[in-house]
Design a protein around this motif. Structure first.
Motif, PDB file in Angstrom:
ATOM      1  N   LEU A 155      23.157 -45.022  93.269  1.00 25.46           N
ATOM      2  CA  LEU A 155      23.137 -44.730  91.840  1.00 25.46           C
ATOM      3  C   LEU A 155      24.490 -44.159  91.402  1.00 25.46           C
ATOM      4  N   ALA A 156      25.062 -43.255  92.201  1.00 25.24           N
ATOM      5  CA  ALA A 156      26.368 -42.676  91.879  1.00 25.24           C
ATOM      6  C   ALA A 156      27.455 -43.742  91.887  1.00 25.24           C
ATOM      7  N   VAL A 157      27.430 -44.627  92.882  1.00 24.99           N
ATOM      8  CA  VAL A 157      28.424 -45.708  92.955  1.00 24.99           C
ATOM      9  C   VAL A 157      28.278 -46.642  91.760  1.00 24.99           C
ATOM     10  N   GLY A 158      27.048 -46.936  91.380  1.00 28.06           N
ATOM     11  CA  GLY A 158      26.816 -47.792  90.218  1.00 28.06           C
ATOM     12  C   GLY A 158      27.360 -47.185  88.939  1.00 28.06           C
ATOM     13  N   LEU A 159      27.177 -45.876  88.755  1.00 29.27           N
ATOM     14  CA  LEU A 159      27.707 -45.207  87.565  1.00 29.27           C
ATOM     15  C   LEU A 159      29.232 -45.189  87.557  1.00 29.27           C
ATOM     16  N   ILE A 160      29.827 -44.979  88.714  1.00 28.19           N
ATOM     17  CA  ILE A 160      31.294 -44.983  88.800  1.00 28.19           C
ATOM     18  C   ILE A 160      31.849 -46.372  88.491  1.00 28.19           C
ATOM     19  N   VAL A 161      31.231 -47.409  89.043  1.00 25.76           N
ATOM     20  CA  VAL A 161      31.678 -48.776  88.778  1.00 25.76           C
ATOM     21  C   VAL A 161      31.513 -49.105  87.305  1.00 25.76           C
ATOM     22  N   LEU A 162      30.406 -48.681  86.697  1.00 27.36           N
ATOM     23  CA  LEU A 162      30.185 -48.922  85.271  1.00 27.36           C
ATOM     24  C   LEU A 162      31.246 -48.220  84.427  1.00 27.36           C
ATOM     25  N   ALA A 163      31.582 -46.985  84.787  1.00 33.26           N
ATOM     26  CA  ALA A 163      32.590 -46.241  84.035  1.00 33.26           C
ATOM     27  C   ALA A 163      33.953 -46.933  84.101  1.00 33.26           C
ATOM     28  N   PHE A 164      34.350 -47.389  85.288  1.00 26.57           N
ATOM     29  CA  PHE A 164      35.647 -48.060  85.412  1.00 26.57           C
ATOM     30  C   PHE A 164      35.643 -49.435  84.740  1.00 26.57           C
ATOM     31  N   ALA A 165      34.512 -50.116  84.747  1.00 28.72           N
ATOM     32  CA  ALA A 165      34.426 -51.409  84.058  1.00 28.72           C
ATOM     33  C   ALA A 165      34.564 -51.219  82.553  1.00 28.72           C
ATOM     34  N   LEU A 166      33.914 -50.195  82.013  1.00 27.86           N
ATOM     35  CA  LEU A 166      34.050 -49.927  80.576  1.00 27.86           C
ATOM     36  C   LEU A 166      35.480 -49.535  80.224  1.00 27.86           C
ATOM     37  N   ARG A 167      36.117 -48.748  81.077  1.00 26.61           N
ATOM     38  CA  ARG A 167      37.507 -48.376  80.809  1.00 26.61           C
ATOM     39  C   ARG A 167      38.412 -49.610  80.813  1.00 26.61           C
ATOM     40  N   ALA A 168      38.191 -50.513  81.748  1.00 26.90           N
ATOM     41  CA  ALA A 168      38.994 -51.738  81.799  1.00 26.90           C
ATOM     42  C   ALA A 168      38.778 -52.570  80.541  1.00 26.90           C
ATOM     43  N   LEU A 169      37.546 -52.660  80.074  1.00 25.24           N
ATOM     44  CA  LEU A 169      37.273 -53.415  78.849  1.00 25.24           C
ATOM     45  C   LEU A 169      37.962 -52.778  77.650  1.00 25.24           C
ATOM     46  N   PHE A 170      37.941 -51.446  77.563  1.00 26.76           N
ATOM     47  CA  PHE A 170      38.596 -50.771  76.451  1.00 26.76           C
ATOM     48  C   PHE A 170      40.103 -51.000  76.478  1.00 26.76           C
ATOM     49  N   GLN A 171      40.686 -51.064  77.655  1.00 23.97           N
ATOM     50  CA  GLN A 171      42.129 -51.273  77.744  1.00 23.97           C
ATOM     51  C   GLN A 171      42.510 -52.733  77.512  1.00 23.97           C
ATOM     52  N   PHE A 186      40.720 -54.991  75.695  1.00 29.29           N
ATOM     53  CA  PHE A 186      40.324 -55.429  74.363  1.00 29.29           C
ATOM     54  C   PHE A 186      40.274 -54.233  73.415  1.00 29.29           C
ATOM     55  N   PRO A 187      41.432 -53.692  73.021  1.00 27.14           N
ATOM     56  CA  PRO A 187      41.427 -52.469  72.205  1.00 27.14           C
ATOM     57  C   PRO A 187      40.831 -52.670  70.815  1.00 27.14           C
ATOM     58  N   GLY A 188      41.062 -53.794  70.177  1.00 26.68           N
ATOM     59  CA  GLY A 188      40.501 -54.028  68.847  1.00 26.68           C
ATOM     60  C   GLY A 188      38.989 -54.105  68.886  1.00 26.68           C
ATOM     61  N   PHE A 189      38.472 -54.818  69.863  1.00 23.41           N
ATOM     62  CA  PHE A 189      37.028 -54.951  70.021  1.00 23.41           C
ATOM     63  C   PHE A 189      36.393 -53.594  70.315  1.00 23.41           C
ATOM     64  N   SER A 190      37.040 -52.793  71.150  1.00 24.92           N
ATOM     65  CA  SER A 190      36.474 -51.493  71.500  1.00 24.92           C
ATOM     66  C   SER A 190      36.515 -50.539  70.308  1.00 24.92           C
ATOM     67  N   ARG A 191      37.582 -50.607  69.481  1.00 24.04           N
ATOM     68  CA  ARG A 191      37.628 -49.755  68.291  1.00 24.04           C
ATOM     69  C   ARG A 191      36.508 -50.108  67.327  1.00 24.04           C
ATOM     70  N   ARG A 192      36.289 -51.406  67.126  1.00 25.62           N
ATOM     71  CA  ARG A 192      35.212 -51.825  66.233  1.00 25.62           C
ATOM     72  C   ARG A 192      33.852 -51.416  66.791  1.00 25.62           C
ATOM     73  N   GLY A 193      33.688 -51.540  68.113  1.00 26.31           N
ATOM     74  CA  GLY A 193      32.423 -51.149  68.737  1.00 26.31           C
ATOM     75  C   GLY A 193      32.159 -49.663  68.613  1.00 26.31           C
ATOM     76  N   LEU A 194      33.196 -48.843  68.820  1.00 27.21           N
ATOM     77  CA  LEU A 194      33.025 -47.403  68.671  1.00 27.21           C
ATOM     78  C   LEU A 194      32.738 -47.020  67.231  1.00 27.21           C
ATOM     79  N   THR A 195      33.337 -47.721  66.288  1.00 24.78           N
ATOM     80  CA  THR A 195      33.068 -47.457  64.871  1.00 24.78           C
ATOM     81  C   THR A 195      31.614 -47.767  64.557  1.00 24.78           C
ATOM     82  N   ARG A 196      31.090 -48.863  65.095  1.00 22.32           N
ATOM     83  CA  ARG A 196      29.681 -49.207  64.874  1.00 22.32           C
ATOM     84  C   ARG A 196      28.758 -48.169  65.504  1.00 22.32           C
ATOM     85  N   LEU A 197      29.099 -47.705  66.706  1.00 24.71           N
ATOM     86  CA  LEU A 197      28.271 -46.683  67.351  1.00 24.71           C
ATOM     87  C   LEU A 197      28.278 -45.380  66.553  1.00 24.71           C
TER      88      LEU A 197
END
Length: 92
Positions: free
Chosen positions: A13-29, A31-42
């Motif tokens: 479970l800990a490894v899965g959370l760490i992998v998820l966190a790094f995957a989200l960070r990679a996506l934010f880096q 695709f910055p425009g997409f991530s800004r729009r997504g955070l605005t929607r959230l």
């Protein structure tokens, strides 16, 4: 809560959370425009205030010109020279 019934241990479970966190960070880096729009929607969904709008005016606040509107922008001094690259002489 019995995690062994689902076949998941605390370590996996800990490894899965760490992998998820790094995957989200990679996506934010990547695709910055997409991530800004997504955070605005959230933020809109959860009712949080939007971040302040960024302005490009030099006297609007601290920015790339290093001027916070309180004084004139700094000038280059005599000892500051822009970098220029010179080609090397060919070897004989």
């Amino acid at each position: 809560m019995d995690l062994s019934a689902t076949g998941m241990t605390a370590e996996s479970l800990a490894v899965g959370l760490i992998v998820l966190a790094f995957a989200l960070r990679a996506l934010f880096q990547l695709f910055p425009g997409f991530s800004r729009r997504g955070l605005t929607r959230l933020r809109a969904i959860f009712g949080l205030a939007p971040p302040p709008a960024a302005t490009t005016d030099c006297n609007s606040g601290c920015g790339s010109c290093k001027n916070c509107g309180s004084s004139a922008p700094t000038r280059r001094t005599a000892d500051e020279v822009p970098i220029s690259f010179q080609p090397k002489a060919p070897k004989r």
